[in-house]
Design a protein around this motif. Structure first.
Motif, PDB file in Angstrom:
ATOM      1  N   HIS A 171       7.443  -7.095  12.608  1.00  0.00           N
ATOM      2  CA  HIS A 171       6.033  -7.657  11.795  1.00  0.00           C
ATOM      3  C   HIS A 171       5.429  -6.465  11.063  1.00  0.00           C
ATOM      4  N   LEU A 172       4.674  -6.898  10.030  1.00  0.00           N
ATOM      5  CA  LEU A 172       4.250  -6.186   8.893  1.00  0.00           C
ATOM      6  C   LEU A 172       3.316  -5.067   9.378  1.00  0.00           C
ATOM      7  N   LYS A 173       3.792  -3.966   9.070  1.00  0.00           N
ATOM      8  CA  LYS A 173       2.924  -2.511   9.341  1.00  0.00           C
ATOM      9  C   LYS A 173       2.008  -2.065   8.480  1.00  0.00           C
ATOM     10  N   ALA A 174       2.311  -2.326   7.375  1.00  0.00           N
ATOM     11  CA  ALA A 174       1.228  -2.075   6.247  1.00  0.00           C
ATOM     12  C   ALA A 174       1.412  -2.691   4.933  1.00  0.00           C
ATOM     13  N   PHE A 175       0.574  -2.958   4.173  1.00  0.00           N
ATOM     14  CA  PHE A 175       0.876  -3.475   2.654  1.00  0.00           C
ATOM     15  C   PHE A 175      -0.442  -2.745   1.630  1.00  0.00           C
ATOM     16  N   TYR A 230      -0.291 -18.620   0.552  1.00  0.00           N
ATOM     17  CA  TYR A 230       0.667 -17.773   1.360  1.00  0.00           C
ATOM     18  C   TYR A 230       1.892 -17.636   0.440  1.00  0.00           C
ATOM     19  N   GLN A 231       2.518 -16.359   0.460  1.00  0.00           N
ATOM     20  CA  GLN A 231       3.627 -16.264  -0.184  1.00  0.00           C
ATOM     21  C   GLN A 231       4.675 -15.413   0.755  1.00  0.00           C
ATOM     22  N   GLY A 241      10.086 -11.091   3.519  1.00  0.00           N
ATOM     23  CA  GLY A 241      10.106 -11.711   4.630  1.00  0.00           C
ATOM     24  C   GLY A 241       8.709 -12.092   5.481  1.00  0.00           C
ATOM     25  N   HIS A 242       7.752 -11.688   4.738  1.00  0.00           N
ATOM     26  CA  HIS A 242       6.307 -11.547   5.476  1.00  0.00           C
ATOM     27  C   HIS A 242       5.459 -12.570   4.497  1.00  0.00           C
ATOM     28  N   LEU A 243       4.803 -13.428   5.225  1.00  0.00           N
ATOM     29  CA  LEU A 243       4.000 -14.474   4.984  1.00  0.00           C
ATOM     30  C   LEU A 243       2.472 -13.626   4.676  1.00  0.00           C
ATOM     31  N   ASP A 291       0.839  -7.263  -7.274  1.00  0.00           N
ATOM     32  CA  ASP A 291       1.440  -6.173  -6.979  1.00  0.00           C
ATOM     33  C   ASP A 291       1.502  -5.727  -5.544  1.00  0.00           C
ATOM     34  N   ILE A 292       1.855  -6.655  -4.642  1.00  0.00           N
ATOM     35  CA  ILE A 292       1.784  -6.508  -3.229  1.00  0.00           C
ATOM     36  C   ILE A 292       2.816  -5.539  -3.013  1.00  0.00           C
ATOM     37  N   ASP A 293       2.741  -4.692  -2.128  1.00  0.00           N
ATOM     38  CA  ASP A 293       4.010  -3.808  -1.651  1.00  0.00           C
ATOM     39  C   ASP A 293       3.900  -3.601   0.155  1.00  0.00           C
ATOM     40  N   THR A 294       4.852  -4.159   0.476  1.00  0.00           N
ATOM     41  CA  THR A 294       4.941  -4.383   1.780  1.00  0.00           C
ATOM     42  C   THR A 294       5.620  -3.015   2.560  1.00  0.00           C
TER      43      THR A 294
END
Length: 273
Positions: free
Chosen positions: A64-68, A220-221, A225-227, A248-251
């Motif tokens: 799962h996404l932890k931060a962005f 949603y993009q 691997g994260h929506l 400029d999204i950084d996962t």
């Protein structure tokens, strides 16, 4: 060429049987009714919000996404629907409880920091407000992976959601779940989730003065691997008051505790590293 006249009866039977099966399959797919959106919803049934939360935790915890972090273009509108200003915000999210917005040029010293269910508001490099605040969007977008099911439900309840109610409906021709309200009850706090992807599409939330405002999540993009939603609209009484566009999204950002520590305000900025 195969001489069919020399085939044994058994071979003829196999070919005929296969042909019949293919024919029946073709007829089935031609005449069977297409699954409606409503049927899709019924086939993805959860008895209550608790079961839905349990399903998400059980099936989506891994990876799962932890931060962005992201840069956001924010446009505000007046009562007549005319844009009044456009600004750039720098936002950092670290689940389960850390959220920071820096408004425009850091020299102006305008920011909001959410940490451990508290908010710290800075304007002109001065702390002008602090107090308890649960950031609602943090819960279902990632916070629930850090909480127990009961704590997740408790947090939603503190925000005015009736977690005993879980409804099924459709939104933009897609099946959805509605936490906190029945279909058509848009006058109370609630969260709409895509029934297949299980991300938040819409919510009606209580403002600080007890008024209800609407938030729509869209575009949603798939990013690493994260929506992730990249477009948000805020409305009050059906009137658009603000839009937000992510870029400029950084996962996989480098975020330190000092980025969310009020004691280090004015010293730590993730986007200046």
């Amino acid at each position: 060429m195969i001489d069919k006249s020399k085939m044994k009866p058994k071979s003829l039977f196999v070919i005929t049987g296969a042909s019949i099966l293919l024919f029946l399959a073709a007829v089935y797919f031609l005449i069977k009714p297409k699954d409606s959106v409503e049927n899709t919803v019924q086939n993805s049934d959860f008895g209550d919000t608790k079961a839905l939360i349990a399903h998400i935790k059980e099936n989506h915890s891994a990876g799962h996404l932890k931060a962005f972090t992201f840069v956001q273009e924010t446009i505000r509108f007046n009562d007549g629907g005319t844009p009044t200003d456009t600004t750039t915000w720098y936002e950092a999210i670290r689940y389960p409880k850390d959220f920071r917005i820096d408004f425009g040029d850091t020299q102006n010293g305008n920011a909001n920091i959410n940490r451990n269910d508290s908010i710290y508001v800075y304007r002109g490099n001065k702390l002008v407000h602090s107090g308890p605040e649960i950031q609602e969007f943090l819960i279902l977008e990632g916070g629930l992976f850090y909480y127990s099911i009961e704590e997740t439900l408790n947090r939603l309840q503190k925000l005015g959601l009736d977690t005993s109610v879980l409804s099924k409906s459709t939104h933009k021709d897609r099946p959805i779940y509605i936490i906190g309200a029945k279909t058509g009850e848009v006058n109370k706090p609630q969260i709409w989730m895509d029934a297949e992807k299980l991300y938040v599409l819409r919510r009606f939330s209580l403002g600080k003065q007890g008024d209800l405002y609407e938030v729509n999540y869209d575009d949603y993009q798939d990013i690493d691997g994260h929506l992730i939603e990249t477009w948000i609209e805020f409305k009050v009484d059906g009137k658009l008051i603000q839009t937000e566009r992510y870029k400029d999204i950084d996962t996989n950002p480098v975020l330190n505790d000092t980025d969310f520590d009020p004691n280090f305000f004015g010293q730590a900025y993730w986007f200046k590293r």
